[in-house]
Design a protein around this motif. Structure first.
Motif, PDB file in Angstrom:
ATOM      1  N   ALA A  34       0.705  -1.327   0.067  1.00  0.00           N
ATOM      2  CA  ALA A  34       0.068   0.017  -0.032  1.00  0.00           C
ATOM      3  C   ALA A  34       0.813   1.271  -0.035  1.00  0.00           C
ATOM      4  N   ASP A  35       1.658   1.392   0.852  1.00  0.00           N
ATOM      5  CA  ASP A  35       2.571   2.638   0.908  1.00  0.00           C
ATOM      6  C   ASP A  35       3.701   2.780  -0.289  1.00  0.00           C
ATOM      7  N   TYR A  36       4.047   1.684  -0.666  1.00  0.00           N
ATOM      8  CA  TYR A  36       4.628   1.753  -2.135  1.00  0.00           C
ATOM      9  C   TYR A  36       3.886   2.294  -3.220  1.00  0.00           C
ATOM     10  N   LYS A  37       2.569   1.631  -3.281  1.00  0.00           N
ATOM     11  CA  LYS A  37       2.019   2.368  -4.462  1.00  0.00           C
ATOM     12  C   LYS A  37       1.564   3.604  -4.400  1.00  0.00           C
ATOM     13  N   ILE A  38       1.374   4.362  -2.999  1.00  0.00           N
ATOM     14  CA  ILE A  38       1.167   5.601  -3.233  1.00  0.00           C
ATOM     15  C   ILE A  38       2.409   6.408  -3.370  1.00  0.00           C
ATOM     16  N   LEU A  39       3.526   5.734  -3.216  1.00  0.00           N
ATOM     17  CA  LEU A  39       4.879   6.471  -3.863  1.00  0.00           C
ATOM     18  C   LEU A  39       5.000   6.660  -5.147  1.00  0.00           C
ATOM     19  N   LEU A  40       4.494   5.274  -5.658  1.00  0.00           N
ATOM     20  CA  LEU A  40       4.846   5.044  -7.074  1.00  0.00           C
ATOM     21  C   LEU A  40       3.723   5.981  -7.882  1.00  0.00           C
ATOM     22  N   GLU A  41       2.392   6.229  -7.360  1.00  0.00           N
ATOM     23  CA  GLU A  41       1.454   7.015  -7.849  1.00  0.00           C
ATOM     24  C   GLU A  41       1.926   8.536  -7.895  1.00  0.00           C
ATOM     25  N   ASN A  42       2.505   8.819  -6.672  1.00  0.00           N
ATOM     26  CA  ASN A  42       3.182  10.270  -6.605  1.00  0.00           C
ATOM     27  C   ASN A  42       4.281  10.384  -7.571  1.00  0.00           C
ATOM     28  N   THR A  43       4.986   9.655  -7.676  1.00  0.00           N
ATOM     29  CA  THR A  43       6.455   9.956  -8.496  1.00  0.00           C
ATOM     30  C   THR A  43       5.646   9.842  -9.921  1.00  0.00           C
ATOM     31  N   ILE A  44       4.741   9.179 -10.384  1.00  0.00           N
ATOM     32  CA  ILE A  44       4.078   9.368 -11.994  1.00  0.00           C
ATOM     33  C   ILE A  44       3.564  10.487 -12.037  1.00  0.00           C
ATOM     34  N   LEU A  45       2.916  10.882 -10.643  1.00  0.00           N
ATOM     35  CA  LEU A  45       2.343  12.652 -11.201  1.00  0.00           C
ATOM     36  C   LEU A  45       3.283  13.740 -11.134  1.00  0.00           C
ATOM     37  N   GLU A  46       4.515  13.489 -10.192  1.00  0.00           N
ATOM     38  CA  GLU A  46       5.446  14.385 -10.038  1.00  0.00           C
ATOM     39  C   GLU A  46       6.150  14.512 -11.527  1.00  0.00           C
ATOM     40  N   LEU A  47       6.174  13.394 -12.031  1.00  0.00           N
ATOM     41  CA  LEU A  47       7.235  13.327 -13.266  1.00  0.00           C
ATOM     42  C   LEU A  47       6.345  13.668 -14.575  1.00  0.00           C
ATOM     43  N   GLY A  48       5.159  13.755 -14.235  1.00  0.00           N
ATOM     44  CA  GLY A  48       3.896  14.224 -15.595  1.00  0.00           C
ATOM     45  C   GLY A  48       4.115  13.019 -16.229  1.00  0.00           C
ATOM     46  N   LEU A  49       4.221  11.564 -15.842  1.00  0.00           N
ATOM     47  CA  LEU A  49       3.809  10.313 -16.733  1.00  0.00           C
ATOM     48  C   LEU A  49       2.529   9.700 -16.706  1.00  0.00           C
ATOM     49  N   GLU A  50       1.485  10.513 -16.097  1.00  0.00           N
ATOM     50  CA  GLU A  50       0.181   9.844 -15.798  1.00  0.00           C
ATOM     51  C   GLU A  50      -0.196   8.986 -17.154  1.00  0.00           C
ATOM     52  N   LYS A  51      -0.042   9.416 -18.440  1.00  0.00           N
ATOM     53  CA  LYS A  51      -0.574   8.927 -19.693  1.00  0.00           C
ATOM     54  C   LYS A  51       0.423   7.881 -20.232  1.00  0.00           C
TER      55      LYS A  51
END
Length: 195
Positions: A34-51
């Motif tokens: 769970a905590d790692y998934k939050i980190l991954l989701e935040n990393t994706i958003l921070e790097l602008g890689l949502e798509k």
């Protein structure tokens, strides 16, 4: 999926890869802490890689096989720690048997089976080296082809005579287990667990 598997490293590598090969995507499957998934989701958003980065859940073996077959490159971006220096990636074998080239962290268990002519290795925790190796494969079809062939041949060498290879089937119905045990007791326990 936990931090030791280096998924966050792969996401950072994808960001770097966008400079040379824009539009490249990363599809990740499995279960996430769970905590790692939050980190991954935040990393994706921070790097602008949502798509471009997709955190998928678990899938059936048939679906995973199709996802692998539809992929251009298999990634094994494991971090280096005491445990991972003993663990051999089953993903690597799935990629090799599916005929796709592999970019992986340089860890002893993988090197035991696959040399530098089979896998493009990167220093663990190095998004730049992973991105550079992905780029090498993307820009050189002949290199991809030779690494795929070499990796498949290396896998056959360690498989022994008891392995049967089923090739060119639309959906794999077999599983390859590569198990090393240091004592008969450990091997017996592994066999008992599998049965």
């Amino acid at each position: 999926n936990s931090e030791r598997f280096g998924t966050d490293v792969a996401i950072h590598a994808l960001k770097l890869l966008q400079k040379k090969i824009p539009g490249s995507q990363l599809h990740i499957f499995g279960f996430y802490d769970a905590d790692y998934k939050i980190l991954l989701e935040n990393t994706i958003l921070e790097l602008g890689l949502e798509k471009l980065v997709f955190l998928n859940g678990r899938e059936s073996l048939e679906n995973i096989y199709q996802h692998i077959k539809n992929s251009d490159i298999g990634l094994v971006p494991y971090r280096s720690d005491d445990f991972m220096q003993l663990a051999l990636s089953t993903k690597m074998f799935e990629y090799v048997n599916s005929g796709i080239p592999v970019v992986a962290s340089r860890l002893r268990p993988a090197e035991f089976v696959f040399d530098d002519k089979c896998i493009l290795y990167a220093t663990p925790n190095s998004p730049q080296e992973i991105a550079d190796n992905i780029e090498r494969f993307c820009l050189n079809p002949e290199l991809r082809k030779s690494y795929v062939t070499n990796a498949f041949d290396a896998h056959k060498k360690v498989s022994g005579e008891e392995m049967i290879f089923v090739e060119e089937c639309s959906v794999a119905k077999s599983v390859t287990l590569f198990v090393r045990g240091s004592t008969k007791h450990i091997v017996d326990e592994i066999v008992r667990a599998i049965e």
